[in-house]
Design a protein around this motif. Structure first.
Motif, mmCIF file in Angstrom:
data_model
loop_
_atom_site.group_PDB
_atom_site.id
_atom_site.type_symbol
_atom_site.label_atom_id
_atom_site.label_comp_id
_atom_site.label_asym_id
_atom_site.label_seq_id
_atom_site.Cartn_x
_atom_site.Cartn_y
_atom_site.Cartn_z
ATOM 1 N N TYR A 22 0.831 -1.201 0.000
ATOM 2 C CA TYR A 22 0.000 0.000 0.000
ATOM 3 C C TYR A 22 0.871 1.257 0.000
ATOM 4 C CZ TYR A 22 -3.807 -3.034 1.764
ATOM 5 O OH TYR A 22 -4.740 -4.029 1.946
ATOM 6 N N ARG A 23 0.371 2.280 -0.648
ATOM 7 C CA ARG A 23 0.929 3.615 -0.446
ATOM 8 C C ARG A 23 0.238 4.170 0.802
ATOM 9 N NH1 ARG A 23 -0.946 6.934 -4.750
ATOM 10 N NH2 ARG A 23 -2.474 5.311 -5.216
ATOM 11 N N LYS A 37 -0.050 13.390 5.178
ATOM 12 C CA LYS A 37 0.996 13.371 4.165
ATOM 13 C C LYS A 37 1.281 11.931 3.757
ATOM 14 C CE LYS A 37 1.887 17.836 4.634
ATOM 15 N NZ LYS A 37 3.065 18.305 5.390
ATOM 16 N N ALA A 38 1.928 11.775 2.613
ATOM 17 C CA ALA A 38 2.407 10.456 2.212
ATOM 18 C C ALA A 38 3.534 10.052 3.162
ATOM 19 C CB ALA A 38 2.901 10.484 0.775
ATOM 20 N N LEU A 39 3.503 8.804 3.633
ATOM 21 C CA LEU A 39 4.506 8.325 4.583
ATOM 22 C C LEU A 39 5.658 7.662 3.846
ATOM 23 C CD1 LEU A 39 2.148 6.736 7.287
ATOM 24 C CD2 LEU A 39 3.123 9.046 7.264
ATOM 25 N N GLU A 40 6.855 8.021 4.208
ATOM 26 C CA GLU A 40 8.037 7.415 3.615
ATOM 27 C C GLU A 40 8.236 6.023 4.199
ATOM 28 O OE1 GLU A 40 9.646 8.849 1.206
ATOM 29 O OE2 GLU A 40 8.553 10.750 1.317
ATOM 30 N N LYS A 41 9.053 5.234 3.537
ATOM 31 C CA LYS A 41 9.373 3.908 4.046
ATOM 32 C C LYS A 41 9.933 4.015 5.461
ATOM 33 C CE LYS A 41 8.628 0.622 0.914
ATOM 34 N NZ LYS A 41 7.887 -0.629 1.196
ATOM 35 N N GLY A 42 9.379 3.214 6.364
ATOM 36 C CA GLY A 42 9.850 3.231 7.746
ATOM 37 C C GLY A 42 9.246 4.324 8.600
ATOM 38 N N GLU A 43 8.411 5.189 7.997
ATOM 39 C CA GLU A 43 7.791 6.286 8.747
ATOM 40 C C GLU A 43 6.402 5.866 9.206
ATOM 41 O OE1 GLU A 43 6.872 11.093 8.235
ATOM 42 O OE2 GLU A 43 7.126 9.819 6.461
ATOM 43 N N SER A 90 -2.959 2.395 -7.665
ATOM 44 C CA SER A 90 -2.575 1.237 -6.859
ATOM 45 C C SER A 90 -3.121 1.407 -5.442
ATOM 46 C CB SER A 90 -1.053 1.092 -6.845
ATOM 47 O OG SER A 90 -0.452 2.248 -6.281
ATOM 48 N N PRO A 91 -3.254 0.322 -4.683
ATOM 49 C CA PRO A 91 -3.851 0.407 -3.347
ATOM 50 C C PRO A 91 -3.129 1.404 -2.441
ATOM 51 C CG PRO A 91 -3.666 -1.878 -4.034
ATOM 52 C CD PRO A 91 -2.922 -1.076 -5.052
ATOM 53 N N LYS A 92 -3.912 2.150 -1.704
ATOM 54 C CA LYS A 92 -3.362 3.076 -0.717
ATOM 55 C C LYS A 92 -4.212 2.989 0.540
ATOM 56 C CE LYS A 92 -5.759 6.872 -3.070
ATOM 57 N NZ LYS A 92 -5.618 8.161 -3.768
ATOM 58 N N GLU A 127 -11.973 4.129 -4.541
ATOM 59 C CA GLU A 127 -12.061 2.673 -4.445
ATOM 60 C C GLU A 127 -10.708 2.022 -4.172
ATOM 61 O OE1 GLU A 127 -13.992 1.540 -8.077
ATOM 62 O OE2 GLU A 127 -16.016 1.920 -7.274
ATOM 63 N N ALA A 128 -9.628 2.715 -4.495
ATOM 64 C CA ALA A 128 -8.293 2.177 -4.239
ATOM 65 C C ALA A 128 -7.839 2.407 -2.799
ATOM 66 C CB ALA A 128 -7.280 2.814 -5.193
ATOM 67 N N THR A 129 -8.641 3.135 -2.036
ATOM 68 C CA THR A 129 -8.224 3.569 -0.706
ATOM 69 C C THR A 129 -8.876 2.740 0.405
ATOM 70 O OG1 THR A 129 -8.054 5.833 -1.562
ATOM 71 C CG2 THR A 129 -7.987 5.558 0.819
ATOM 72 N N THR A 130 -8.070 2.343 1.365
ATOM 73 C CA THR A 130 -8.559 1.704 2.583
ATOM 74 C C THR A 130 -8.481 2.732 3.712
ATOM 75 O OG1 THR A 130 -7.784 -0.480 1.855
ATOM 76 C CG2 THR A 130 -8.233 -0.207 4.204
ATOM 77 N N PHE A 131 -9.580 2.900 4.424
ATOM 78 C CA PHE A 131 -9.662 3.934 5.456
ATOM 79 C C PHE A 131 -9.563 3.304 6.849
ATOM 80 C CE2 PHE A 131 -11.847 5.585 1.743
ATOM 81 C CZ PHE A 131 -11.329 6.865 1.636
ATOM 82 N N ILE A 132 -8.466 3.634 7.537
ATOM 83 C CA ILE A 132 -8.267 3.155 8.895
ATOM 84 C C ILE A 132 -8.532 4.313 9.842
ATOM 85 C CG2 ILE A 132 -6.662 2.170 10.574
ATOM 86 C CD1 ILE A 132 -5.927 1.820 6.886
#
Length: 355
Positions: A22-23, A37-43, A90-92, A127-132
């Protein structure tokens, strides 16, 4: 619906795992505010916040979005032909979205996904987004979500509801998309038998902290023309400077403008957020502007959210009670006050008082 227990020391490990598929977007602390914001790898997202300054609607509906690209170079075979701009569907996943903001997407969906018109960009992104969602244990003083069709533990629009129970998170999977994300994260610990009771207790405590409210039960029965001509609009709009802050912060505002931009022989067509507060928003090509004064524009904003929307959908107001516009308005215009004025307006009583 399955509820699992996530030990906070295992939280970051799970985030790292789902970043492979996921993004991720989440609240990040800036100099003064949290924003999504978009999270970087490991963030990991910073979940120690009340609410973000801006709503996370831009994750699905960017403030500026390129729709088409084209060339004006007549040497090229396909010059002056609009081509779809490259998109990433792509999935986010949005981590830590407040329940009110998740509910707002369902209101906005009524504009972008209708039987007559379907906006492919918004729909594919949504539709590509999962909401937590992250339950709101300590609402802001300006929150009035419980009387605006939402609530601090509201599940509508969410795939997962995350509840902060101090030493752990309880994660409640609401949809198959939510179950899939939890599986990918590897958080498999079943919650103890008392989880449901603990969640319910936290929910009641959070709802009890909300002291702000709006009354909207009479809006449907009010005459549109009488509300439009109500004498209080002059008072409501007097201080407004048409800055547009309220509409840009609002999770349920959806207005946009479309523009072309050229650079040399290449160009793009893009859409940008727009605001009914701006003088050019309704400017006609003839130069005529049907909402030429700030009174017209302020009235339009509130009439749309609190009357036109109510009449069209008969399913509450176009507001989820997040309180952002109240906190950020530089001249202290308060939607709660305006809603109460509209809800209680009686033209006969006003006529008698004028006499």
């Amino acid at each position: 619906m399955k509820v699992i227990k996530i030990d906070k020391k295992d939280w970051a490990k799970g985030i790292e795992k789902i970043q492979n598929g996921y993004r991720l977007f989440g609240p990040v602390r800036g100099e003064k505010f949290h924003d999504f914001k978009a999270l970087e790898k490991g963030e990991s997202p910073d979940l120690d916040f009340q609410n973000t300054r801006l709503s996370p609607k831009s994750v699905v509906y960017p403030q500026t979005e390129v729709l088409f690209e084209y060339s004006l170079d007549e040497k090229e075979a396909d010059h002056h032909v609009m081509k779809d701009a490259a998109k990433d569907y792509s999935p986010k996943a949005v981590l830590g979205i407040r329940p009110c903001d998740a509910a707002a997407f369902l209101l906005v969906k009524r504009n972008f996904d209708t039987p007559d018109y379907k906006d492919p960009y918004w729909i594919k992104s949504y539709e590509a987004t999962t909401f937590i969602g992250l339950s709101c244990n300590n609402p802001c003083s300006t929150c009035f979500c419980t009387t605006a069709g939402s609530g601090p533990f509201n599940e509508e629009g969410l795939d997962i509801l995350l509840v902060d129970a101090t030493d752990c998170y309880y994660a409640k999977a609401i949809t198959p998309k939510g179950e899939n994300l939890l599986k990918n994260a590897g958080w498999n610990t079943e919650a103890d038998g008392g989880a449901a009771e603990k969640i319910e207790t936290l929910k009641k405590e959070a709802e009890a902290k909300i002291s702000s409210s709006v009354a909207s039960n009479q809006l449907k029965s009010k005459s549109t023309n009488e509300l439009y001509e109500a004498p209080f609009w002059e008072d409501v709009s007097f201080a407004c400077i048409n800055c547009g802050t309220c509409t840009y912060l609002c999770p349920t505002c959806w207005c946009f403008d479309i523009q072309d931009e050229n650079s040399g022989s290449s160009g793009i067509r893009m859409r940008n957020w727009d605001s009914c507060m701006f003088p050019l928003f309704t400017m006609h090509g003839t130069g005529h502007n049907p909402r030429g004064t700030k009174l017209h524009r302020v009235r339009q904003r509130f009439m749309h959210k609190l009357k036109y929307y109510v009449d069209k959908y008969d399913d509450g107001i176009q507001c989820v009670g997040c309180g952002r516009c109240i906190r950020a308005c530089p001249v202290n215009i308060d939607i709660r006050r305006v809603c109460d004025m509209m809800n209680s307006y009686d033209p006969k009583a006003c006529a008698c008082s004028e006499k």
